[in-house]
Design an enzyme around this catalytic site. Structure first.
Site, PDB file in Angstrom:
ATOM      1  CG  ASP A  30    -102.032  67.114  63.248  1.00  0.00           C
ATOM      2  OD1 ASP A  30    -101.198  67.836  63.830  1.00  0.00           O
ATOM      3  OD2 ASP A  30    -103.250  67.083  63.566  1.00  0.00           O
ATOM      4  CB  THR A  86     -99.346  69.966  77.162  1.00  0.00           C
ATOM      5  OG1 THR A  86     -98.349  70.950  76.804  1.00  0.00           O
ATOM      6  CG2 THR A  86     -98.837  68.595  76.784  1.00  0.00           C
ATOM      7  CB  THR A 122     -94.306  72.107  77.605  1.00  0.00           C
ATOM      8  OG1 THR A 122     -93.506  72.767  76.618  1.00  0.00           O
ATOM      9  CG2 THR A 122     -93.959  72.622  78.986  1.00  0.00           C
ATOM     10  CG  PHE A 152     -85.791  75.402  75.429  1.00  0.00           C
ATOM     11  CD1 PHE A 152     -86.298  75.805  76.664  1.00  0.00           C
ATOM     12  CD2 PHE A 152     -85.114  74.195  75.370  1.00  0.00           C
ATOM     13  CE1 PHE A 152     -86.117  75.030  77.803  1.00  0.00           C
ATOM     14  CE2 PHE A 152     -84.929  73.409  76.508  1.00  0.00           C
ATOM     15  CZ  PHE A 152     -85.434  73.832  77.726  1.00  0.00           C
ATOM     16  CD  GLU A 155     -96.230  80.238  68.520  1.00  0.00           C
ATOM     17  OE1 GLU A 155     -96.882  81.255  68.275  1.00  0.00           O
ATOM     18  OE2 GLU A 155     -96.675  79.277  69.173  1.00  0.00           O
ATOM     19  CG  ASN A 211     -91.589  78.608  78.920  1.00  0.00           C
ATOM     20  OD1 ASN A 211     -90.626  79.072  78.322  1.00  0.00           O
ATOM     21  ND2 ASN A 211     -92.496  77.860  78.330  1.00  0.00           N
ATOM     22  CG  PHE A 252     -87.767  87.661  77.894  1.00  0.00           C
ATOM     23  CD1 PHE A 252     -89.066  87.173  77.816  1.00  0.00           C
ATOM     24  CD2 PHE A 252     -86.828  87.199  76.989  1.00  0.00           C
ATOM     25  CE1 PHE A 252     -89.417  86.252  76.838  1.00  0.00           C
ATOM     26  CE2 PHE A 252     -87.172  86.284  76.003  1.00  0.00           C
ATOM     27  CZ  PHE A 252     -88.465  85.796  75.924  1.00  0.00           C
ATOM     28  CB  CYS A 263     -95.311  78.726  75.870  1.00  0.00           C
ATOM     29  SG  CYS A 263     -95.177  77.645  74.440  1.00  0.00           S
ATOM     30  NE  ARG A 331    -101.687  78.090  70.571  1.00  0.00           N
ATOM     31  CZ  ARG A 331    -100.963  76.989  70.316  1.00  0.00           C
ATOM     32  NH1 ARG A 331    -101.309  75.834  70.852  1.00  0.00           N
ATOM     33  NH2 ARG A 331     -99.897  77.047  69.547  1.00  0.00           N
TER      34      ARG A 331
END
Ligand code: NAD
Length: 435
Positions: A30, A86, A122, A152, A155, A211, A252, A263, A331
């Site tokens: 990193d 990204t 991604t 895929f 978290e 996604n 979902f 994401c 995020r």
């Protein structure tokens, strides 16, 4: 296999540690020196259940190391994974590929033996082609092969997702690269995890399609929830009623405050942009993006409505700030827009989250952080459950009612039974259940 992982964030660190656990020799790189020196002292940069133990075990076994020195670390690797961020590009919503290309430039000057370069970030369709062009400017064609291997993992369940994935997608038509990737993922072949070899562009698009589909499913049930409220139906039962259909599936289909996280928001937006640029707009995804954006502030208005339409001078406690439980990731969390809507309407907002407050403090400076659910609720007019952490599933409702000034409980995750809440003396509002 000797593997370098560029980027030691949610994806790079988990993937690197899991590859080391498979028996490979891994260096996680990193550019953030603090992150690397903390990792050297087994201090994790993120909250992810089981990660610290996994990292320690593999560092102790000398299979996992950390470095800020990219050129030296990648020099003699069999495979280099790019797992840098990204994010959405400011202003237009396209994926910002500057980190991917910067990492590629650094790799291009450093490899010294035949190496497979893998994009795990991604990335939009065609990014692998660009990576190949950059590498080709510095290295002979036979020294590298570029593969797409989207990730895929989720978290909060990242380690088990990585080790027991529903599938692994590997985008390459190069036999040598296929062999290297097969060797890397061999323990999962033995586990009989399905491995799909596809073209590189197909692999890149598969990640966005997955996604976008999941975001669509969430958005669909959220709109059905709104309709349930209008017509006196119960979205929990509708979800169960449709989810038991194998063609639909139950995952979902939990109505809530809208999707957030690192994401779905950026990936739906990036797919929408790629599609528009290719004169093949995905209008369903365009609608999903728009509906979800509006939903977050609408949840703030739902709270105001529960406060009899006026939040001015009222005190509101948010329970849960992260975009989902078991992560510290803030995020695009719905809590940010919800808190802002309440503050804009004149409310004073306090909050408690088991893991997210450190990061949240920076993002929401006007929100006062508390050290427990009950201290957040102290002297408030309303409590809002924003994230369904386990710690919020069995709150002492009578105690909450006692410490609060008012009596409004807004449950944006439907984790409580309406009767139970009402019996504790609280006024209950939830999602798609007409109360
Ligand atoms: P992150 O921001 O947590 O980590 C990225 C890391 O890369 C940072 O630590 C940054 O310092 C480092 N970095 C950037 N440029 C570098 C360079 N040139 N050299 C060395 N390090 C560099 O990001 P993340 O959440 O791990 O996501 C990484 C990618 O994986 C993204 O494309 C994301 O969309 C994708 N992804 C994320 C998830 C998730 O759950 N977070 C799941 C699947 C896929």
């Amino acid at each position: 296999m000797k593997i370098a992982m560029i980027g030691s964030g949610y994806v790079g660190l988990v993937s690197g540690a899991c590859f080391a656990d498979f028996g490979h020799n891994v260096v996680c790189i990193d550019k953030d020196a603090t992150k690397i020196s903390n990792l050297d002292n087994n201090i994790m940069p993120i909250y992810e259940p089981g990660l610290a133990d996994l990292v320690k075990r593999n560092v102790d076994a000398r299979r996992l190391a950390f470095s800020t020195n990219l050129p030296e670390s990648v020099r003699d690797c069999d495979a280099i994974f790019i797992a840098v961020g990204t994010p959405s590009r400011r202003g237009d919503g396209h994926a910002d590929l500057s980190y991917v290309y910067a990492a590629t430039e650094e790799i291009a000057n450093s490899i010294s033996k035949p190496t497979v370069v893998v994009t795990k970030s991604t990335v939009p369709v065609g990014t692998g082609d660009e990576v190949e062009i950059i590498l080709g400017k510095h290295q002979p064609r036979e020294l590298f092969s570029v593969v797409s291997n989207p990730e895929f993992l989720r978290e909060g369940a990242a380690i088990s997702d990585f080790k027991r994935p529903d599938r692994i997608v590997i985008g390459t038509e190069d036999e040598w690269a296929k062999n290297v990737m097969s060797e890397i993922y061999r323990p999962l072949f033995l586990n009989q995890s399905p491995i799909l070899f596809t073209g590189r562009r197909t692999a890149e698009l598969t990640k966005y399609a997955a996604n976008a589909f999941l975001a669509t499913k969430i958005t669909f049930i959220n709109e059905i929830a709104d309709l349930c409220e209008k017509v006196g139906a119960d979205v929990q039962e509708v979800s169960r009623g449709i989810g038991l259909d194998n063609r639909i599936g139950s995952k979902f289909l939990h109505a809530g405050p809208g999707y957030g996280g690192s994401c779905f928001p950026k990936d739906t937006l990036a797919l929408m942009k790629t599609a528009q640029d290719n004169d093949s707009p995905v209008r369903i995804v365009e609608a999903v993006v728009q509906i979800n954006d509006q939903r977050k502030r609408a949840m703030g208005r739902k709270v105001i409505h529960a406060l009899d339409g006026d939040a001015r001078g009222k005190r509101v406690a948010l329970l849960g700030l992260t975009f989902k439980p078991n992560t510290d990731d803030m995020r695009d969390a719905p809590s940010i827009a919800i808190a802002q809507t309440l503050i804009d309407a004149g409310a004073e907002v306090t909050a408690y989250d088991p893991e997210g407050m450190e990061i949240a403090k920076e993002l929401m400076p006007s929100v006062q952080m508390a050290d427990s659910s009950y201290s957040a609720a102290d002297d408030t007019d309303a409590i809002v459950i924003v994230t369904e952490w386990d710690a919020f599933r069995a709150l002492d409702l009578a105690k909450l009612a006692e410490v609060m000034k008012g009596n409004v409980l807004v449950d944006l995750r439907n984790i409580y039974n309406p009767t139970e809440v009402t019996q504790a003396g609280l006024m209950y509002t939830s999602i798609g259940r007409n109360r």
